[in-house]
Write a protein that holds these residues in place. Structure first.
Motif, PDB file in Angstrom:
ATOM      1  N   UNK A   7       5.558  10.662   4.240  1.00  0.00           N
ATOM      2  CA  UNK A   7       5.124   9.467   3.532  1.00  0.00           C
ATOM      3  C   UNK A   7       3.857   9.790   2.741  1.00  0.00           C
ATOM      4  N   UNK A   8       3.856   9.568   1.455  1.00  0.00           N
ATOM      5  CA  UNK A   8       2.664   9.842   0.631  1.00  0.00           C
ATOM      6  C   UNK A   8       1.675   8.673   0.656  1.00  0.00           C
ATOM      7  N   UNK A   9       0.512   8.917   0.082  1.00  0.00           N
ATOM      8  CA  UNK A   9      -0.507   7.884  -0.055  1.00  0.00           C
ATOM      9  C   UNK A   9       0.025   6.732  -0.895  1.00  0.00           C
ATOM     10  N   UNK A  10      -0.358   5.516  -0.508  1.00  0.00           N
ATOM     11  CA  UNK A  10      -0.088   4.308  -1.283  1.00  0.00           C
ATOM     12  C   UNK A  10      -1.343   3.445  -1.245  1.00  0.00           C
ATOM     13  N   UNK A  11      -1.610   2.744  -2.335  1.00  0.00           N
ATOM     14  CA  UNK A  11      -2.782   1.863  -2.415  1.00  0.00           C
ATOM     15  C   UNK A  11      -2.858   0.999  -1.162  1.00  0.00           C
ATOM     16  N   UNK A  12      -4.037   0.926  -0.572  1.00  0.00           N
ATOM     17  CA  UNK A  12      -4.225   0.146   0.649  1.00  0.00           C
ATOM     18  C   UNK A  12      -5.185  -1.004   0.445  1.00  0.00           C
ATOM     19  N   UNK A  13      -5.673  -1.533   1.535  1.00  0.00           N
ATOM     20  CA  UNK A  13      -6.596  -2.661   1.567  1.00  0.00           C
ATOM     21  C   UNK A  13      -8.017  -2.114   1.770  1.00  0.00           C
ATOM     22  N   UNK A  14      -8.808  -2.117   0.696  1.00  0.00           N
ATOM     23  CA  UNK A  14     -10.160  -1.547   0.757  1.00  0.00           C
ATOM     24  C   UNK A  14     -11.052  -2.288   1.746  1.00  0.00           C
ATOM     25  N   UNK A  15     -10.861  -3.589   1.878  1.00  0.00           N
ATOM     26  CA  UNK A  15     -11.686  -4.373   2.805  1.00  0.00           C
ATOM     27  C   UNK A  15     -11.419  -3.938   4.250  1.00  0.00           C
ATOM     28  N   UNK A  16     -10.162  -3.763   4.604  1.00  0.00           N
ATOM     29  CA  UNK A  16      -9.837  -3.267   5.935  1.00  0.00           C
ATOM     30  C   UNK A  16     -10.303  -1.821   6.092  1.00  0.00           C
ATOM     31  N   UNK A  17     -10.172  -1.028   5.017  1.00  0.00           N
ATOM     32  CA  UNK A  17     -10.645   0.354   5.049  1.00  0.00           C
ATOM     33  C   UNK A  17     -12.135   0.442   5.318  1.00  0.00           C
ATOM     34  N   UNK A  18     -12.902  -0.503   4.746  1.00  0.00           N
ATOM     35  CA  UNK A  18     -14.353  -0.529   4.991  1.00  0.00           C
ATOM     36  C   UNK A  18     -14.644  -0.805   6.459  1.00  0.00           C
TER      37      UNK A  18
END
Length: 108
Positions: free
Chosen positions: A1-12
């Motif tokens: 599975x490759x990278x896909x745009x995620x949720x930056x707020x959750x990433x923070x």
């Protein structure tokens, strides 16, 4: 599975609880137990001034982008055998996507 745009707020949130004790993202941030991450994208592994890397990190010649980070953050010690990074990894692809999306914003 490759990278896909995620949720930056959750990433923070994930970064704060699982990464910030060892890494900074600010332009004026300093190295801690791990290297500062500002300017991460496009950089080669083992290249932050003033940080003492293992020979494994210096010799890995990884070009950091979304795809290499996606693979690395799953299991850092498997991706770069001999690294001193103690973090076991983000096993869930969504968490990796979220953290990488956050890092893309925070380290530019």
């Amino acid at each position: 599975m490759p990278y896909a745009q995620g949720d930056a707020k959750n990433g923070a949130k994930l970064f704060k609880t699982r990464c910030a004790q060892c890494h900074t993202v600010d332009a004026d941030g300093s190295n801690k137990v791990g290297p500062k991450l500002h300017g991460l994208f496009g950089r080669q592994s083992g290249q932050v001034d003033g940080f003492k890397y293992t020979d494994a990190n210096k010799k890995a010649s990884v070009h950091w982008d979304e795809e290499t980070l996606f693979a690395y953050l799953e299991n850092p010690k498997k991706y770069i055998p001999g690294t001193s990074m103690a973090f076991a990894g983000f096993k869930k692809p969504k968490e990796r996507n979220d953290v990488i999306t956050y890092l893309k914003e925070a380290t530019q």
